[in-house]
Design an enzyme around this catalytic site. Structure first.
Site, mmCIF file in Angstrom:
data_model
loop_
_atom_site.group_PDB
_atom_site.id
_atom_site.type_symbol
_atom_site.label_atom_id
_atom_site.label_comp_id
_atom_site.label_asym_id
_atom_site.label_seq_id
_atom_site.Cartn_x
_atom_site.Cartn_y
_atom_site.Cartn_z
ATOM 1 N N GLN A 39 0.867 -1.182 0.000
ATOM 2 C CA GLN A 39 0.000 0.000 0.000
ATOM 3 C C GLN A 39 0.906 1.235 0.000
ATOM 4 O OE1 GLN A 39 -2.285 2.608 3.262
ATOM 5 N NE2 GLN A 39 -2.862 0.452 3.357
ATOM 6 N N THR A 136 2.044 2.506 18.415
ATOM 7 C CA THR A 136 2.974 2.718 17.307
ATOM 8 C C THR A 136 3.488 4.151 17.304
ATOM 9 O OG1 THR A 136 3.204 2.712 14.899
ATOM 10 C CG2 THR A 136 1.011 3.194 15.760
ATOM 11 N N GLY A 170 2.228 -1.385 15.141
ATOM 12 C CA GLY A 170 3.237 -1.888 16.074
ATOM 13 C C GLY A 170 3.561 -3.354 15.929
ATOM 14 N N LYS A 359 -5.833 -18.244 36.062
ATOM 15 C CA LYS A 359 -6.387 -18.973 37.205
ATOM 16 C C LYS A 359 -7.103 -18.011 38.144
ATOM 17 C CE LYS A 359 -5.213 -19.901 41.605
ATOM 18 N NZ LYS A 359 -5.398 -18.550 42.060
ATOM 19 N N CYS A 437 -2.741 -18.700 45.683
ATOM 20 C CA CYS A 437 -1.507 -18.174 45.085
ATOM 21 C C CYS A 437 -0.481 -19.280 44.895
ATOM 22 C CB CYS A 437 -0.939 -17.059 45.955
ATOM 23 S SG CYS A 437 -2.097 -15.699 46.167
#
Ligand code: 3NM
Ligand code: MG
Length: 523
Positions: A39, A136, A170, A359, A437
């Site tokens: 392009q 970007t 980006g 989780k 955890c």
């Protein structure tokens, strides 16, 4: 020209050319490297200059049989007999452009949201350019960055149409696999290509830059998790538990290094649990060491339990590095429903890196998925909190493109295809801090081992190894060790439970898991 290959879509950026490089020479080298569509984007050229550049570019694109489109300017496209145009939201409509162009002209439209995509479908655009997917420097953005997760919802709308889709903004070779992995609809519609400016246009070696993108793009495949296939005559559940037993041995053999960014309440406990399972913990949080650690780690755990605003930098750096190095990321959005800060942070982090496993308990996963079904605090009583936990985890796993673990009295785990329900555990786990955890650390440990021992033959997969199995193994080991510890005569309460639990994790035999696992598979 037949069907267009949108895979490596170069948008030109003359102002980014490295010093001493000739624009046309640079374009030709890009084409030699595998660019499949060009392009011509000239935001500052006068009309005559735009036409002059477009005509010269077209001669080169023709030589490589690559279609050339013109940004914005239908008149320029007509003047140079380009293959089509690319229109922004502020340019003329597809209908207007179509009326001025040859019948077979290609018309693409920039889309930043689902409404833009709906409009493009209605207007019968040939393709959509979805962006900006990442931040970007190349263009001043007027709309929010979408992130790969946002692309999936737009791709879903294209199902059943012939409209193609590329993402832009980006995109680099370093984030390409992660971008492609994340940008898939729940119906498995993936991108047809990626559009880049700076990765090629600013490269001193455009041919290599294009080759690298092209190689990665071609290697990518959507990983359809295979249904669990046990050998003839072996029940699936038994087969899975057998695989878990194998993985328990693997962890002790490979001793995976598990980088954990976790909360201050559970850090010591999590490190001890990782050691007890056969892994090695490293509990580092300084932003400047995230990339180095990623290169030597086998998995990353991100737990937001006690995070402060400055912690986000380490988490995003570590997560992106883990994606680039293709090691598993386990994400534990602790208490995400509790505050606006956590909710916003979790959304941002989910957009920055691709998790391999997410989780959470019912309240957390409900908040993460914007479900109103379970309130952030009301998770203790009935079942897992969701009316249809099996359907919920499966859908969330599909949407987030990863394995989802829903913890509760019954734990549900899905890879987006299969779901397992695990019924082991003991209520005393709820009486010590950080049992959830610790489970996150255990998942990271098993997933790290699964990734480390995989053959890594398939270059198109973001993370190697069976993350579903890693998550199942961790839940079974933690809950079964807890059951055994809780029944010991020397355990009188939470205080004596914790060291007993760590001891049982340490001594647990694969055969214990095989005999005690309470697993049900929903294929
Ligand atoms: N359009 P780079 S982002 C030209 O969001 C363009 O529509 C965008 O450049 C959009 O690959 C963008 O260097 C610039 O980040 C992309
Ligand atoms: Mg425009």
């Amino acid at each position: 020209m037949g069907a267009i290959d949108y895979s490596i879509y170069l948008v030109t950026g003359r102002e980014l050319l490295p010093p001493g490089k000739d624009y046309l020479q640079h374009l030709e080298e890009s084409l030699q490297g595998g660019v499949t569509v060009v392009q011509i984007r000239e935001k500052h050229a006068e009309t005559a200059e735009f036409i002059r550049i477009a005509a010269k570019s077209k001669a080169i694109c023709d030589k490589y049989n690559v279609p050339m489109l013109i940004n914005d300017r239908v008149d320029v496209a007509v003047a140079v007999n380009a293959h089509g145009v690319h229109l922004g939201q502020d340019d003329m409509t597809v209908f207007q452009a179509r009326s001025m162009l040859p019948r077979d002209a290609i018309i693409g439209v920039s889309c930043n949201n689902v409404d833009h995509v709906k409009r493009a479908i209605k207007d019968s655009a040939d393709y959509v350019g979805i962006g900006a997917v990442w931040a970007t420097q190349t263009k001043q953005l007027t709309n929010p960055v979408i992130g790969p997760r946002g692309v999936g919802a737009m791709l879903e709308l294209l199902d059943g149409t012939t409209i193609k889709a590329v993402a832009i903004g980006g995109i680099k070779s370093s984030n390409l696999l992660r971008t492609l992995h994340g940008a898939v609809s729940p119906t498995n519609r993936a991108l047809d290509g990626v559009a880049v400016v700076s990765e090629i246009a600013a490269s001193p070696e455009p041919r290599q830059a294009a080759e690298k993108l092209s190689r990665l793009f071609k290697s990518f495949r959507i990983r359809h998790p295979p249904p669990i296939a046990s050998p003839q005559g072996v029940p699936e559940e038994k087969y899975i538990v057998g695989q878990v037993a194998e993985l328990m041995k693997v962890v002790r053999e490979v001793n995976p290094l598990i980088h954990q960014i976790t909360n201050t309440v559970v850090a010591t406990q999590s490190a001890n649990v990782t050691l007890a399972l056969g892994g090695s913990p490293i509990m580092a949080t300084e932003p400047r060491e995230m990339e180095d650690l990623s290169r030597i780690s086998n998995a990353l755990l991100v737990n937001i339990g006690t995070m402060r605003a400055d912690g986000k930098k380490s988490m995003s750096l570590a997560g992106c590095a883990a994606n680039a190095n293709r090691i598993p990321v386990v994400f534990d959005p602790v208490g995400v429903g509790a505050t606006a800060f956590r909710k916003e942070t979790v959304k941002d982090l989910l957009n920055m890196f691709q998790s391999s496993v997410i989780k959470g308990n019912a309240g957390e996963l409900a908040a993460l998925s914007d479900s109103q079904e379970v309130l952030a605090r009301g998770v203790d009583s009935v079942g897992s909190g969701f009316k249809d936990p099996v359907g919920f985890v499966r859908a969330l796993a599909r949407k987030e493109r990863c394995v989802v673990v829903l913890t509760g009295p019954v734990d549900y785990i899905s890879d987006g295809v299969s779901v397992v329900a695990l019924r082991n555990g003991h209520e005393i786990l709820g009486k010590i801090t950080g049992s959830g955890c610790v489970l996150g650390s255990s998942i990271a440990t098993y997933c790290g081992a699964a990734c480390a021992q995989s053959t890594k033959e398939d270059h198109g997969v973001l993370v190697h190894g069976d993350m579903f199995l890693g998550a199942i193994a961790a839940v079974l080991v933690v809950t079964i060790a807890a059951e055994i510890a809780a029944q010991r005569v020397d355990v009188r309460g939470p205080g004596s439970f914790l060291p007993a639990f760590i001891d049982e994790l340490w001594t647990l035999e694969p055969s214990d898991v095989q005999s005690l696992a309470r697993i049900e598979l929903f294929p």
